[in-house]
Design an enzyme around this catalytic site. Structure first.
Site, PDB file in Angstrom:
ATOM      1  N   GLU A  10       1.773  11.325  -1.498  1.00  0.00           N
ATOM      2  CA  GLU A  10       1.452  10.727  -0.031  1.00  0.00           C
ATOM      3  C   GLU A  10       2.996  10.335  -0.372  1.00  0.00           C
ATOM      4  OE1 GLU A  10      -0.975   7.074  -0.810  1.00  0.00           O
ATOM      5  OE2 GLU A  10      -2.474   7.773  -0.680  1.00  0.00           O
TER       6      GLU A  10
ATOM      7  N   GLU B 296       3.589   9.662   7.687  1.00  0.00           N
ATOM      8  CA  GLU B 296       2.156   9.856   6.660  1.00  0.00           C
ATOM      9  C   GLU B 296       1.840  11.276   6.296  1.00  0.00           C
ATOM     10  OE1 GLU B 296       0.210   6.677   3.794  1.00  0.00           O
ATOM     11  OE2 GLU B 296      -0.989   7.579   5.396  1.00  0.00           O
TER      12      GLU B 296
ATOM     13  N   ARG C 131       5.277   8.789   2.616  1.00  0.00           N
ATOM     14  CA  ARG C 131       5.684   8.080   3.713  1.00  0.00           C
ATOM     15  C   ARG C 131       7.446   7.349   3.655  1.00  0.00           C
ATOM     16  NH1 ARG C 131       1.358   4.016   1.736  1.00  0.00           N
ATOM     17  NH2 ARG C 131       0.813   6.266   0.916  1.00  0.00           N
TER      18      ARG C 131
ATOM     19  N   HIS D 106      -4.897  -5.875  -6.017  1.00  0.00           N
ATOM     20  CA  HIS D 106      -4.493  -4.685  -5.850  1.00  0.00           C
ATOM     21  C   HIS D 106      -3.618  -4.476  -6.241  1.00  0.00           C
ATOM     22  CE1 HIS D 106      -3.853  -0.877  -3.024  1.00  0.00           C
ATOM     23  NE2 HIS D 106      -5.177  -1.155  -2.674  1.00  0.00           N
TER      24      HIS D 106
END
Length: 591
Positions: free
Chosen positions: A452, A307, A454, A117
């Protein structure tokens, strides 16, 4: 016969399709190549021969009792795909040691393989020869988990292939947990430590860090580890405690070593709430420092973890707000398992159809693609009653499965003080919006995935409940002694569909802007090791000036001469002078 064919009739390009379904999704949300050609499937092989239907030369004198087979390999975004690599599956750490000494003796290299991953060439270099490379599968046997809840501190000891799902489940059974977790539970612990994995967790204003926890990287929880290192005569296991200065580079080693066991502290488990909000316009949410309204920074102050997922060409991001909540709030839905957003893990036909059209040469669909993703999120939250959920820490923090849309990522971390969160995000959002609108006006859509954003804390040594020699040397979340006020990492990432025209050139423009903008007395910029960085005009990980200059310098600035990028590289070369645990890209990055 072509150069890529063998007498068996297999080609390297055809290896993936030789078996029915080269990739299988597991019950825990992971995936693994399942089609394999064992080394000795057709009997004993002569050194250097392919034999047994294999497509690569057989490794010479390979240890007879260690399982070895050819398997396909692909990374998360499918941008690094190999039809066949030799993959060894050691049954214990002793076999890892023997495998390492064998590789050294015959001139092979070993690459630890976990959940795959990732995006980077830290495991396998795209296009490079794998004829003398052995991937070492840590997930099948090297995955034990033992919790010592009675210790001081409480700890968990795990093999390198143990997943976060398995570790946190074992911790939860003993009333323990971790405060800052990455979204995918399928990640292996050694893979997490290699790239200083993190989540989106910060304490709310006035909330203290509970003993055993950290809001920095998972690397900062390590109390001891065992790795295979050169002892002057051969490779052997060696254990390092957290108060040993030599452990510091190994805590974030980028796969330049092989960890066989790790012990990490843990704290009392706790309940969390996650609220999803989808009705705030980005101009308000990403308000500058001191702005009023429902801003990202205001949610951090009142709740802690935040987030934002901002779909392309939409006005209102999907905001997740995490908070510690011992008691179930009125209106919250109690959950007792992770992955509570099935609409984002299993995309509807409308989205996959649009994705297919973009891949087929219609990048102008990007605005509709983003709008459809946003509409799917809003509808999915309502349909699953998951806009306000409450449960144990891991069940609230894990939310990405292997069936989630596979996109590529670029971006990095801005290290600064907590009071600057709003300004950092505002500056980026305004820049990003201006640039995508500029390209849109020219009929170009180089980015078509979400932004994204965060935040999390840094690797503070006060979080350790054991004597410590210091933070992980090259963790992106490493504090700067010359800026003690810097206590926060802000992660700014942009995702895109692999193969999108102009995508990497846009990532390059974005990275150059980030590096020039987030600097000086208020900020510094570092890469997110597991994602995309060092973008050239056409590909990531190709900008030599960043790889050899700006990136190492970001781990020299403000850090002591005896504990910085250069000492980390020296340590890796001391522990593995023969570069058994390396590849051509790592030789450039960590010379």
């Amino acid at each position: 016969m072509s150069k890529t064919e063998t007498s068996s009739g297999f080609s390297r390009r055809g290896f993936l399709t030789a078996g029915a379904g080269a990739v299988a999704v597991t019950a825990m949300g992971g995936w693994t190549p399942v089609y394999a050609l064992p080394l000795r499937a057709a009997g004993s092989l002569d050194s250097g021969s392919a034999g047994g239907g294999a497509t690569l030369p057989a490794p010479p004198d390979f240890p007879a009792d260690i399982d070895l087979a050819q398997q396909a390999y692909q990374n998360w975004s499918k941008e690094i795909m190999l039809d066949a690599t030799w993959t060894a599956t050691p049954k214990n750490s002793g076999e890892v040691v023997r495998l390492t000494n064998w590789a050294h003796s015959v001139g092979y290299t070993l690459r630890p393989r976990g959940a795959m991953h990732g995006w980077t060439p830290l495991t396998v270099v795209n296009g490079a020869s794998v004829d003398k490379v052995i991937l070492v599968d840590t997930t099948k046997h090297l995955n034990g988990v033992v919790v010592n809840a009675a210790g001081s501190p409480a700890t968990v000891t795990a093999g390198p292939g143990a997943t976060l799902d398995a570790i946190t489940s074992a911790l939860q059974d003993k009333g323990l947990g971790w405060a800052n977790l990455p979204a995918p539970g399928v990640l292996t612990i050694a893979g997490c430590l290699a790239v200083d994995a993190h989540g989106a967790a910060l304490p709310a204003a006035g909330q203290s860090t509970q003993p055993g926890h950290t809001y920095g990287s998972l690397s900062n929880l390590v109390t001891s580890l065992t790795a295979v290192v050169w002892n002057g005569t051969e490779y052997a296991e060696r254990s390092f405690s957290r108060n040993d200065p030599q452990i510091r580079p190994l805590l974030t080693a980028l796969g330049r070593t092989f960890i066989t066991s790790v012990t990490m502290q843990a704290g009392p488990n706790f309940r969390m709430r996650c609220q999803s909000i989808t009705d705030i316009k980005w101009q308000e949410l990403f308000g500058a420092k001191g702005a009023s309204g429902r801003t990202f920074q205001s949610y951090v102050e009142s709740n802690g973890g935040v987030e934002a997922i901002w779909y392309p060409f939409t006005e209102k991001p999907w905001l997740k707000v995490w908070s510690v909540s011992p008691n179930k709030p009125s209106g919250s839905k109690e959950v007792n398992k992770p992955y509570n957003y099935p609409f984002s893990d299993n995309l509807p036909e409308a989205i996959t159809d649009l994705l297919g059209q973009m891949n087929a040469g219609a990048p102008g669909i990007a605005p509709l693609f983003g709008q459809t993703m946003y509409a799917t999120t809003v509808a999915g939250l309502a349909a699953t009653n998951s806009s306000d959920i409450w449960g144990w820490s891991k069940d609230i923090q894990f939310y990405i499965k292997a069936t989630t849309l596979r996109l590529t990522e670029g971006g990095g971390a801005v290290i600064t003080s907590r009071e600057n969160i709003g300004q950092v995000i505002h500056d980026f959002a305004v820049w990003f919006n201006e640039r995508i609108e500029f390209y849109k006006s020219k009929g170009q859509y180089p980015l078509n995935g979400p932004v994204e954003i965060r935040c999390c804390g840094l690797d503070q040594q006060a979080d350790l409940m054991v004597p410590t020699a210091g933070a992980p040397t090259i963790s992106a979340m490493r504090p700067r002694p010359d800026h003690p006020e810097w206590d926060t990492a802000i992660w700014l990432n942009v995702l895109g569909v692999p193969g999108t025209p102009g995508m990497f050139a846009f990532y390059r423009e974005m990275e150059q802007w980030m590096r020039s903008h987030y600097t000086g007395a208020d900020y510094t910029f570092r890469p997110e090791w597991s994602k995309g960085w060092a973008f050239g005009p056409e590909l990531p990980y190709t900008d030599g000036a960043i790889i050899s200059g700006a990136l190492p310098q970001s781990y020299r600035d403000g850090l002591p001469a005896g504990d910085n990028w250069d000492t980390a590289v020296a340590a890796f070369n001391e522990f593995d002078p023969h570069k058994v645990y390396s590849n051509s890209f790592m030789d450039q990055l960590l010379p």
